[in-house]
Design a protein around this motif. Structure first.
Motif, PDB file in Angstrom:
ATOM      1  N   ARG A   1      -0.489  -0.316  -6.612  1.00  0.00           N
ATOM      2  CA  ARG A   1       0.668   0.015  -7.443  1.00  0.00           C
ATOM      3  C   ARG A   1       0.656  -0.624  -8.824  1.00  0.00           C
ATOM      4  O   ARG A   1       1.639  -0.542  -9.566  1.00  0.00           O
ATOM      5  CB  ARG A   1       1.941  -0.449  -6.718  1.00  0.00           C
TER       6      ARG A   1
ATOM      7  N   GLU B   1       6.820   1.438  -0.173  1.00  0.00           N
ATOM      8  CA  GLU B   1       6.345   0.526  -1.221  1.00  0.00           C
ATOM      9  C   GLU B   1       6.963  -0.863  -1.075  1.00  0.00           C
ATOM     10  O   GLU B   1       8.138  -0.981  -0.709  1.00  0.00           O
ATOM     11  CB  GLU B   1       6.747   1.134  -2.582  1.00  0.00           C
ATOM     12  N   ASP B   2       6.174  -1.875  -1.425  1.00  0.00           N
ATOM     13  CA  ASP B   2       6.648  -3.264  -1.493  1.00  0.00           C
ATOM     14  C   ASP B   2       7.554  -3.622  -0.318  1.00  0.00           C
ATOM     15  O   ASP B   2       8.692  -4.079  -0.495  1.00  0.00           O
ATOM     16  CB  ASP B   2       7.372  -3.517  -2.835  1.00  0.00           C
TER      17      ASP B   2
ATOM     18  N   ARG C   1      10.790  10.187  -4.787  1.00  0.00           N
ATOM     19  CA  ARG C   1      11.163   8.913  -4.194  1.00  0.00           C
ATOM     20  C   ARG C   1      12.637   8.962  -3.789  1.00  0.00           C
ATOM     21  O   ARG C   1      13.477   9.465  -4.556  1.00  0.00           O
ATOM     22  CB  ARG C   1      10.922   7.795  -5.214  1.00  0.00           C
TER      23      ARG C   1
ATOM     24  N   TYR D   1      19.321  -1.685  -5.391  1.00  0.00           N
ATOM     25  CA  TYR D   1      18.197  -1.353  -6.264  1.00  0.00           C
ATOM     26  C   TYR D   1      17.860   0.146  -6.198  1.00  0.00           C
ATOM     27  O   TYR D   1      17.793   0.734  -5.118  1.00  0.00           O
ATOM     28  CB  TYR D   1      16.949  -2.152  -5.849  1.00  0.00           C
TER      29      TYR D   1
ATOM     30  N   GLU E   1       3.024  -3.747  -7.870  1.00  0.00           N
ATOM     31  CA  GLU E   1       3.558  -3.637  -9.234  1.00  0.00           C
ATOM     32  C   GLU E   1       3.765  -5.003  -9.874  1.00  0.00           C
ATOM     33  O   GLU E   1       3.802  -5.091 -11.099  1.00  0.00           O
ATOM     34  CB  GLU E   1       4.844  -2.811  -9.264  1.00  0.00           C
TER      35      GLU E   1
ATOM     36  N   HIS F   1      11.248  -2.736  -2.234  1.00  0.00           N
ATOM     37  CA  HIS F   1      11.494  -3.735  -3.288  1.00  0.00           C
ATOM     38  C   HIS F   1      11.489  -5.173  -2.778  1.00  0.00           C
ATOM     39  O   HIS F   1      12.391  -5.967  -3.073  1.00  0.00           O
ATOM     40  CB  HIS F   1      12.776  -3.406  -4.062  1.00  0.00           C
TER      41      HIS F   1
ATOM     42  N   ASP G   1      10.913   2.783  -1.828  1.00  0.00           N
ATOM     43  CA  ASP G   1      10.583   1.438  -2.323  1.00  0.00           C
ATOM     44  C   ASP G   1      11.468   0.408  -1.613  1.00  0.00           C
ATOM     45  O   ASP G   1      12.697   0.415  -1.779  1.00  0.00           O
ATOM     46  CB  ASP G   1      10.826   1.401  -3.848  1.00  0.00           C
TER      47      ASP G   1
HETATM   48 MG    MG Z   1       8.610  -0.590  -7.041  1.00  0.00          MG
END
Ligand code: MG
Ligand code: KDG
Length: 408
Positions: A289, A242-243, A147, A159, A268, A218, A216
């Motif tokens: 996730r 992701e997200d 990642r 983040y 998640e 986020h 990600d």
């Molecule tokens: Mg995440």
């Protein structure tokens, strides 16, 4: 056989963990992870005050019935606290059942479908050279999927970027730093969207086209911003993005999907199959996730993944350091058994966590394996746990330059 006791153990070796230990009248014990990052004591109380009294005297073999009883008899449905508590009971009962069968849990889930679970590690850097070093370090540690998170020029703290490179490349998310109040971070989506494609170009130029790379977002983008990022990252062939949006609004993913072929991973912060209904049925995502620990345990996540399998959607089970070794072990048994496995997140816990939780999983040639001990393969050292009392800790949050609170 009956459940004779159930204890909630809160410990904070490298960070806070909540563990449920169920004991039967024949002396067999099972563990479940009830950790909900930043809201740990809410789940501890839900278990101690409301669930443990219901478990005493029940037959530990009746996993499905216990799940349905805890879900339906609460009347109030879903939510991270409830579903984390149910997950802890579910996983502890699977641990007991597998110990009694004398088998590693994955055997009860249908047996191994693969040699091991491909894991991805977390590389990050405050600038591109530091990021490339971090990728190299992860490759040396044996990771075969990575990642990529990066700082953004003009922003103080972003983040997923290690504040300082950790010992042996390892770092913890907030609130492992355990601040008594939420740390405020700054955010600027336009600066991020301008910066990120160049970072992926540098990583691809250095490491070539084959290495699976993940990112990600986020939860920080609007659907149209996410669509643009997915499109801009297409030349770098991501394993997943992701997200990309806060996915409470499942329909938003229709817009993202219609603009990009970058694979999407979400879930998640989800806690039931209902959070995925539109996403799976309309094939708006590629990876699920959810954590075993926040989605009602093995019993419930298995059903979500079976539903996803009908649409060629795969697993990408959540595995940051706020999932305890008990929750990680549960994920690994599921990873090994299901057919539609995609990838497993693996962040690596700190050394004190290993003193408290004796684990038997292995990481070899980029693959995780839960080991072959009966049950989950994790033991809790309660004396060691008692040496690390709970420390209040909050996740950070973000504000835009004008002071508006943004998604973290
Ligand atoms: Mg995440
Ligand atoms: O508790 C929050 C963390 O689990 C989350 O920030 C980690 O996004 C995360 C990830 O993908 O591991």
């Amino acid at each position: 056989m009956k459940i004779s006791s159930a204890d909630v153990i809160v410990t904070s070796p490298d960070r806070n963990f909540v563990t449920l230990k169920i004991t039967t009248d024949e002396g067999v014990t099972g563990l479940g992870d009830a950790t909900l990052n930043g809201r740990e004591l809410a789940v501890a109380s839900y278990l101690r005050d409301h669930v443990v009294p219901l478990l005493l005297g029940r037959d530990p073999h009746r996993i499905e019935d216990t799940w349905q009883f805890l879900y339906r008899s609460a009347y109030w449905r879903r939510g991270p606290v409830t579903m984390s508590a149910i997950a802890a009971v579910d996983v502890a009962l699977w641990d007991i059942k597998a110990k009694l069968a004398g088998m590693p849990l994955y055997q009860l889930l249908g047996g191994a479908s693969r040699h091991g679970a491909l894991a991805y590690g977390h590389a990050s850097g405050r600038d591109v050279p530091q990021l490339l070093d971090s990728v190299r370090e992860h490759l040396e540690l044996g990771f075969r999927a990575i990642r990529i998170q990066t700082a953004v020029p003009g922003l103080n703290k972003v983040y997923g970027v290690a504040a300082q490179p950790g010992v042996d490349g390892r770092y913890d998310y907030e609130p492992a730093q355990r601040t008594p109040l939420p740390v405020e971070e700054d955010w600027d989506t336009r600066a991020y969207l301008r910066h990120l494609p160049g970072v992926f170009e540098a990583v691809r130029n250095e490491f070539g086209p084959a290495l699976p790379l993940l990112h990600d977002g986020h939860h920080r983008m609007t659907p149209i911003q996410a669509a643009r990022l997915g499109r801009d990252l297409e030349p770098y062939d991501l394993f997943w993005l992701e997200d990309c949006t806060p996915a409470e609004n499942q329909e938003a993913l229709r817009l993202v999907r219609s603009h990009t072929v970058t694979p999407l991973a979400i879930g998640e912060v989800f806690n039931t199959v209902w959070d995925y209904q539109t996403l799976i049925r309309e094939q708006l995502i590629d990876y699920v996730r959810s954590a075993v620990t926040h989605t009602g345990g093995i019993t419930a996540l298995r059903k979500v993944l079976d539903f996803a399998a009908q649409y060629q959607i795969k697993s990408g089970i959540h595995g940051p350091t706020d999932i305890s070794p008990v929750g990680m072990a549960a994920a690994l048994h599921l990873d090994l058994a299901i057919h539609n496995f995609g990838i497993q997140e693996y962040m690596r816990h700190g050394p004190r966590t290993a003193e408290v939780f004796r684990q038997s999983f292995t990481f070899t040639d980029g693959l995780l394996h839960p080991g072959d001990q009966p049950g989950l393969g994790v033991e809790l050292d309660e004396q060691a746990a008692a040496r690390f009392p709970y420390v209040p800790a909050y996740l950070p949050y973000s504000r835009l330059h004008d002071g508006t609170v943004h998604d973290w």
